[in-house]
Design a protein around this motif. Structure first.
Motif, PDB file in Angstrom:
ATOM      1  N   HIS A 119       0.811  -1.226   0.000  1.00 39.11           N
ATOM      2  CA  HIS A 119       0.000   0.000   0.000  1.00 39.11           C
ATOM      3  C   HIS A 119       0.838   1.266   0.000  1.00 39.11           C
ATOM      4  O   HIS A 119       0.338   2.349  -0.296  1.00 39.11           O
ATOM      5  CB  HIS A 119      -1.001  -0.018   1.155  1.00 39.11           C
ATOM      6  CG  HIS A 119      -0.388   0.215   2.491  1.00 39.11           C
ATOM      7  ND1 HIS A 119      -0.647   1.324   3.237  1.00 39.11           N
ATOM      8  CD2 HIS A 119       0.480  -0.519   3.200  1.00 39.11           C
ATOM      9  CE1 HIS A 119       0.027   1.252   4.369  1.00 39.11           C
ATOM     10  NE2 HIS A 119       0.720   0.146   4.373  1.00 39.11           N
ATOM     11  N   VAL A 141      -7.796   5.348  -9.306  1.00 37.19           N
ATOM     12  CA  VAL A 141      -8.486   5.255  -8.023  1.00 37.19           C
ATOM     13  C   VAL A 141      -8.938   6.628  -7.543  1.00 37.19           C
ATOM     14  O   VAL A 141     -10.022   6.784  -6.988  1.00 37.19           O
ATOM     15  CB  VAL A 141      -7.567   4.576  -6.982  1.00 37.19           C
ATOM     16  CG1 VAL A 141      -8.193   4.614  -5.612  1.00 37.19           C
ATOM     17  CG2 VAL A 141      -7.292   3.148  -7.411  1.00 37.19           C
ATOM     18  N   ASN A 148     -15.277   1.307  -7.637  1.00 40.14           N
ATOM     19  CA  ASN A 148     -14.635   0.608  -6.528  1.00 40.14           C
ATOM     20  C   ASN A 148     -14.465  -0.889  -6.739  1.00 40.14           C
ATOM     21  O   ASN A 148     -14.241  -1.631  -5.796  1.00 40.14           O
ATOM     22  CB  ASN A 148     -15.409   0.816  -5.226  1.00 40.14           C
ATOM     23  CG  ASN A 148     -15.139   2.169  -4.642  1.00 40.14           C
ATOM     24  OD1 ASN A 148     -14.079   2.730  -4.879  1.00 40.14           O
ATOM     25  ND2 ASN A 148     -16.083   2.691  -3.900  1.00 40.14           N
ATOM     26  N   THR A 162     -12.448  -4.176  -7.609  1.00 43.40           N
ATOM     27  CA  THR A 162     -11.030  -4.461  -7.401  1.00 43.40           C
ATOM     28  C   THR A 162     -10.286  -4.547  -8.734  1.00 43.40           C
ATOM     29  O   THR A 162      -9.142  -4.137  -8.828  1.00 43.40           O
ATOM     30  CB  THR A 162     -10.852  -5.773  -6.631  1.00 43.40           C
ATOM     31  OG1 THR A 162     -11.686  -6.759  -7.225  1.00 43.40           O
ATOM     32  CG2 THR A 162     -11.210  -5.610  -5.190  1.00 43.40           C
ATOM     33  N   THR A 175      -6.716  -4.346  -4.262  1.00 45.88           N
ATOM     34  CA  THR A 175      -7.542  -4.985  -3.242  1.00 45.88           C
ATOM     35  C   THR A 175      -8.074  -3.951  -2.260  1.00 45.88           C
ATOM     36  O   THR A 175      -7.644  -2.795  -2.259  1.00 45.88           O
ATOM     37  CB  THR A 175      -6.752  -6.023  -2.442  1.00 45.88           C
ATOM     38  OG1 THR A 175      -5.837  -5.320  -1.601  1.00 45.88           O
ATOM     39  CG2 THR A 175      -5.983  -6.951  -3.350  1.00 45.88           C
ATOM     40  N   ASN A 176      -8.958  -4.425  -1.418  1.00 49.58           N
ATOM     41  CA  ASN A 176      -9.505  -3.590  -0.363  1.00 49.58           C
ATOM     42  C   ASN A 176      -8.429  -3.114   0.593  1.00 49.58           C
ATOM     43  O   ASN A 176      -8.566  -2.098   1.251  1.00 49.58           O
ATOM     44  CB  ASN A 176     -10.517  -4.429   0.412  1.00 49.58           C
ATOM     45  CG  ASN A 176     -11.859  -3.791   0.406  1.00 49.58           C
ATOM     46  OD1 ASN A 176     -11.959  -2.601   0.626  1.00 49.58           O
ATOM     47  ND2 ASN A 176     -12.880  -4.554   0.128  1.00 49.58           N
ATOM     48  N   THR A 177      -7.364  -3.863   0.683  1.00 50.55           N
ATOM     49  CA  THR A 177      -6.298  -3.539   1.624  1.00 50.55           C
ATOM     50  C   THR A 177      -5.185  -2.759   0.923  1.00 50.55           C
ATOM     51  O   THR A 177      -4.077  -2.698   1.415  1.00 50.55           O
ATOM     52  CB  THR A 177      -5.737  -4.812   2.246  1.00 50.55           C
ATOM     53  OG1 THR A 177      -5.402  -5.714   1.185  1.00 50.55           O
ATOM     54  CG2 THR A 177      -6.769  -5.487   3.106  1.00 50.55           C
ATOM     55  N   LYS A 178      -5.509  -2.152  -0.224  1.00 51.06           N
ATOM     56  CA  LYS A 178      -4.614  -1.265  -0.966  1.00 51.06           C
ATOM     57  C   LYS A 178      -3.358  -1.968  -1.453  1.00 51.06           C
ATOM     58  O   LYS A 178      -2.307  -1.365  -1.601  1.00 51.06           O
ATOM     59  CB  LYS A 178      -4.202  -0.048  -0.107  1.00 51.06           C
ATOM     60  CG  LYS A 178      -5.351   0.645   0.604  1.00 51.06           C
ATOM     61  CD  LYS A 178      -6.238   1.413  -0.355  1.00 51.06           C
ATOM     62  CE  LYS A 178      -7.368   2.071   0.378  1.00 51.06           C
ATOM     63  NZ  LYS A 178      -8.468   1.153   0.742  1.00 51.06           N
ATOM     64  N   THR A 202     -11.954  -9.875   2.750  1.00 48.16           N
ATOM     65  CA  THR A 202     -12.363  -8.827   1.817  1.00 48.16           C
ATOM     66  C   THR A 202     -12.070  -9.214   0.374  1.00 48.16           C
ATOM     67  O   THR A 202     -12.203  -8.402  -0.528  1.00 48.16           O
ATOM     68  CB  THR A 202     -11.626  -7.503   2.095  1.00 48.16           C
ATOM     69  OG1 THR A 202     -10.226  -7.747   2.037  1.00 48.16           O
ATOM     70  CG2 THR A 202     -11.993  -6.919   3.429  1.00 48.16           C
ATOM     71  N   ARG A 253     -14.004  -2.400  -3.238  1.00 51.15           N
ATOM     72  CA  ARG A 253     -13.343  -1.617  -2.194  1.00 51.15           C
ATOM     73  C   ARG A 253     -14.346  -0.733  -1.456  1.00 51.15           C
ATOM     74  O   ARG A 253     -15.347  -0.302  -2.019  1.00 51.15           O
ATOM     75  CB  ARG A 253     -12.249  -0.745  -2.814  1.00 51.15           C
ATOM     76  CG  ARG A 253     -11.089  -1.541  -3.344  1.00 51.15           C
ATOM     77  CD  ARG A 253      -9.942  -0.623  -3.694  1.00 51.15           C
ATOM     78  NE  ARG A 253     -10.355   0.408  -4.616  1.00 51.15           N
ATOM     79  CZ  ARG A 253     -10.476   0.230  -5.923  1.00 51.15           C
ATOM     80  NH1 ARG A 253     -10.204  -0.939  -6.441  1.00 51.15           N
ATOM     81  NH2 ARG A 253     -10.861   1.201  -6.702  1.00 51.15           N
ATOM     82  N   SER A 260     -15.797   2.587   0.214  1.00 54.81           N
ATOM     83  CA  SER A 260     -15.627   3.986  -0.161  1.00 54.81           C
ATOM     84  C   SER A 260     -15.434   4.891   1.050  1.00 54.81           C
ATOM     85  O   SER A 260     -14.830   5.953   0.946  1.00 54.81           O
ATOM     86  CB  SER A 260     -16.820   4.455  -0.985  1.00 54.81           C
ATOM     87  OG  SER A 260     -18.014   4.137  -0.323  1.00 54.81           O
ATOM     88  N   LEU A 285      -7.347  -2.041   6.257  1.00 53.11           N
ATOM     89  CA  LEU A 285      -8.277  -1.431   5.314  1.00 53.11           C
ATOM     90  C   LEU A 285      -8.001   0.062   5.164  1.00 53.11           C
ATOM     91  O   LEU A 285      -8.786   0.791   4.571  1.00 53.11           O
ATOM     92  CB  LEU A 285      -9.721  -1.660   5.768  1.00 53.11           C
ATOM     93  CG  LEU A 285     -10.159  -3.123   5.827  1.00 53.11           C
ATOM     94  CD1 LEU A 285     -11.528  -3.254   6.447  1.00 53.11           C
ATOM     95  CD2 LEU A 285     -10.157  -3.731   4.442  1.00 53.11           C
TER      96      LEU A 285
END
Lengths: 143, 174
Positions: A10, A44, A55, A57, A75-78, B53, B58, B60, B150
């Protein structure tokens, strides 16, 4: 054919980068991956497309070059996944499928209690699994 | 297909981990023991959030991530959702679980160590609260690890003023 895959953390720190070519062009491929990070950020921060793609992935084709196509996944976890391929005719479904399997392999690798979060992935099992996924890429469409 | 874990094993592991850190490794330093237990939870939360996840778009904003913790994440961990979520809309969230699984079967050894029963009640109760709170650093760490992964740095504390309900207070760092 996939020539390079990468996992980027990230803070844009490289977690895993592997090229799959015979020639000695690793540096060039790393450069392409590096360049793609800016495109990911751009995608992004300025989501142009609305609706269901918001949003998601899977980021789609980041940019085409003369010889390569670069795809991205965030991913959601950057954590970013980058794929560089020489195939000119790539089906979106194949790429999505690739990233899903790649992501699953990554999750299994970082769930190892001996893996230090934020450090490079050194697991041999992960490397083997990734190369299997890379080899099987696009086979479904060819067959 | 999801893999399953024996619940009693997890309970025992948690209890054993807490007692090892509190009574053996850092017997005279409860603060340090708490920090270490929280750190273990942090890493577990980090890894779990990565896994849970995987198949979703993702988030917001913060609220969406917190809702994910309350619903899907909690369901995966405890087979139930958080019962009550409160927020002050300024970065503090209170997640209340009316029957927190990891405390549901907890009791303190009633045998008094010094044998003096008449004066033992208040300290015993105090001791019980202390022992219980030690067991809450791990879930606090899990929540903090998941949210940090997250992209939401925060501090998590637990409140057990009315057992077996348990509230986790999440303060998001600006």
């Amino acid at each position: 054919m996939i020539v390079c895959v990468a996992v980027v953390g990230h803070q844009n720190n490289p977690l895993y980068i592997q090229s799959f070519t015979e020639a000695d062009d690793a540096l060039k491929l790393h450069h392409i991956v590096h360049c793609s990070l800016d495109v990911v950020d751009e995608r992004v921060n300025n989501p142009k497309k609305s609706g269901p793609t918001l949003n998601e992935t899977f980021l789609g084709l980041l940019y085409p070059t003369e010889n390569y196509k670069v795809y991205g996944y965030l991913t959601n976890t950057k954590v970013k996944f980058i794929l560089v391929t020489t195939d000119l005719d790539v089906r979106d479904a194949d790429v999505r499928n690739f990233f899903r399997r790649f992501h699953a392999a990554y999750v299994d690798a970082v769930s190892n209690p001996f893996h230090v979060p934020g450090k490079k992935i050194t697991s041999r099992t992960f490397a083997e699994r990734v190369s299997t996924i890379v080899k099987s890429f696009g086979l479904s469409s060819a067959g | 297909m999801g893999r399953e874990v024996s619940e009693s094993c997890v309970d025992s592991l948690l209890t054993e981990m807490v007692s090892s850190y509190c009574d053996r490794f850092y017997a005279n330093k409860p603060d340090l023991a708490a920090r270490r237990i929280e750190a273990i939870g942090f890493q577990v939360g980090l890894q779990l959030s990565e896994r849970y996840t995987m198949e979703r778009p993702r988030f917001s904003d913060h609220l969406e991530a917190i809702k994910f913790i309350c619903k899907d994440f909690w369901s995966e961990l405890f087979k139930k959702q958080i019962d009550n979520l409160k927020t002050n809309h300024r970065g503090t969230f209170v997640l209340q679980d009316n029957r927190f699984r990891w405390l549901a079967r907890m009791s303190v050894d009633p045998s008094p160590e010094n044998g003096d029963l008449s004066q033992d009640n208040p300290p015993a109760e105090n001791k019980a609260a202390q022992a219980t709170s030690m067991h809450l650093y791990f879930p606090c760490g899990i929540i903090r690890g998941a949210l940090s992964n997250l992209g939401i740095p925060c501090a998590v504390t637990a409140d057990i003023s009315n057992l077996p309900a348990c509230s986790f207070v999440v303060r998001i760092k600006a």
